[in-house]
Design a protein around this motif. Structure first.
Motif, PDB file in Angstrom:
ATOM      1  N   MET A 277     -15.247   5.212  68.400  1.00 29.00           N
ATOM      2  CA  MET A 277     -16.293   5.444  67.722  1.00 29.00           C
ATOM      3  C   MET A 277     -17.349   4.218  67.964  1.00 29.00           C
ATOM      4  O   MET A 277     -18.674   4.748  68.239  1.00 29.00           O
ATOM      5  CB  MET A 277     -16.080   5.293  66.184  1.00 29.00           C
ATOM      6  N   ALA A 278     -17.033   3.257  68.197  1.00 31.55           N
ATOM      7  CA  ALA A 278     -18.075   2.033  68.600  1.00 31.55           C
ATOM      8  C   ALA A 278     -18.787   2.277  69.838  1.00 31.55           C
ATOM      9  O   ALA A 278     -19.884   2.318  70.035  1.00 31.55           O
ATOM     10  CB  ALA A 278     -17.347   0.728  68.420  1.00 31.55           C
ATOM     11  N   ALA A 279     -17.839   2.860  71.103  1.00 33.07           N
ATOM     12  CA  ALA A 279     -18.400   2.945  72.432  1.00 33.07           C
ATOM     13  C   ALA A 279     -19.262   3.998  72.042  1.00 33.07           C
ATOM     14  O   ALA A 279     -20.494   3.990  72.744  1.00 33.07           O
ATOM     15  CB  ALA A 279     -17.130   3.284  73.091  1.00 33.07           C
ATOM     16  N   GLY A 280     -19.227   5.147  71.355  1.00 33.43           N
ATOM     17  CA  GLY A 280     -20.248   6.301  71.202  1.00 33.43           C
ATOM     18  C   GLY A 280     -21.529   5.810  70.491  1.00 33.43           C
ATOM     19  O   GLY A 280     -22.505   6.344  70.784  1.00 33.43           O
ATOM     20  N   TYR A 281     -21.367   4.996  69.703  1.00 34.87           N
ATOM     21  CA  TYR A 281     -22.576   4.290  68.768  1.00 34.87           C
ATOM     22  C   TYR A 281     -23.337   3.678  69.765  1.00 34.87           C
ATOM     23  O   TYR A 281     -24.681   3.685  69.792  1.00 34.87           O
ATOM     24  CB  TYR A 281     -22.073   3.699  67.637  1.00 34.87           C
ATOM     25  N   MET A 282     -22.801   2.783  70.375  1.00 36.91           N
ATOM     26  CA  MET A 282     -23.419   1.960  71.445  1.00 36.91           C
ATOM     27  C   MET A 282     -24.111   2.663  72.696  1.00 36.91           C
ATOM     28  O   MET A 282     -25.321   2.887  72.989  1.00 36.91           O
ATOM     29  CB  MET A 282     -22.659   0.899  72.480  1.00 36.91           C
ATOM     30  N   ALA A 283     -23.389   3.891  73.106  1.00 34.24           N
ATOM     31  CA  ALA A 283     -24.003   4.555  74.217  1.00 34.24           C
ATOM     32  C   ALA A 283     -24.921   5.436  73.637  1.00 34.24           C
ATOM     33  O   ALA A 283     -26.301   5.758  74.331  1.00 34.24           O
ATOM     34  CB  ALA A 283     -22.832   5.705  74.649  1.00 34.24           C
ATOM     35  N   ARG A 284     -25.022   5.637  72.407  1.00 33.57           N
ATOM     36  CA  ARG A 284     -26.324   6.825  71.715  1.00 33.57           C
ATOM     37  C   ARG A 284     -27.364   5.529  71.252  1.00 33.57           C
ATOM     38  O   ARG A 284     -28.416   6.031  71.087  1.00 33.57           O
ATOM     39  CB  ARG A 284     -25.856   7.266  70.490  1.00 33.57           C
ATOM     40  N   GLY A 285     -27.247   4.127  71.408  1.00 31.06           N
ATOM     41  CA  GLY A 285     -28.217   3.405  70.935  1.00 31.06           C
ATOM     42  C   GLY A 285     -28.581   3.658  69.342  1.00 31.06           C
ATOM     43  O   GLY A 285     -29.543   3.013  68.949  1.00 31.06           O
ATOM     44  N   SER A 286     -27.193   3.818  68.464  1.00 24.61           N
ATOM     45  CA  SER A 286     -27.281   3.818  67.207  1.00 24.61           C
ATOM     46  C   SER A 286     -28.002   2.542  66.664  1.00 24.61           C
ATOM     47  O   SER A 286     -27.655   1.418  67.006  1.00 24.61           O
ATOM     48  CB  SER A 286     -26.033   4.365  66.872  1.00 24.61           C
ATOM     49  N   GLU A 287     -28.483   2.821  65.245  1.00 28.43           N
ATOM     50  CA  GLU A 287     -29.089   1.580  64.578  1.00 28.43           C
ATOM     51  C   GLU A 287     -28.103   0.942  63.947  1.00 28.43           C
ATOM     52  O   GLU A 287     -28.130  -0.007  63.736  1.00 28.43           O
ATOM     53  CB  GLU A 287     -30.124   2.168  63.835  1.00 28.43           C
TER      54      GLU A 287
END
Length: 109
Positions: A52-62
């Motif tokens: 999940m963290a990898a996905g959030y970083m890949a998307r540039g999530s706030e």
């Protein structure tokens, strides 16, 4: 690109998730599964939050920094538990968890 900025952390999260999946599967083959129960549970939690963290970083999530802070805590707990067991898969997982915890703390700071 957001994922390039935090690529070391994304890579560490993916590596950790793979190590945790392998560790959980290997722990299920151990003769005393009850002794490995906490290890298996933390492996599953850690793999899930790392992905999940990898996905959030890949998307540039706030929310990537917040999630990475929690990911570091889960990785630390999983790594500490795995380090208690002598099996090679647990020791490898402990190392991957520690590296991921370190990268997530750097990213979140």
């Amino acid at each position: 690109m957001a994922h390039e900025i935090h690529q070391a952390c994304v890579d560490a999260c993916n590596t950790c998730a793979d190590a945790c999946d392998h560790c959980a599967a290997a722990c299920l083959q151990e003769p005393d599964i009850k002794m490995m129960a906490r290890c298996i549970a933390l492996d599953m939690d850690c793999a899930a939050i790392c992905r999940m963290a990898a996905g959030y970083m890949a998307r540039g999530s706030e929310f990537a920094k917040c999630l990475c802070q929690l990911c570091a805590e889960v990785c630390q707990a999983c790594g500490d538990e795995c380090a208690k067991h002598q099996q090679e898969h647990c020791q490898a997982c402990a190392k991957a968890c520690q590296q991921c915890a370190d990268e997530c703390r750097r990213m979140a700071s």
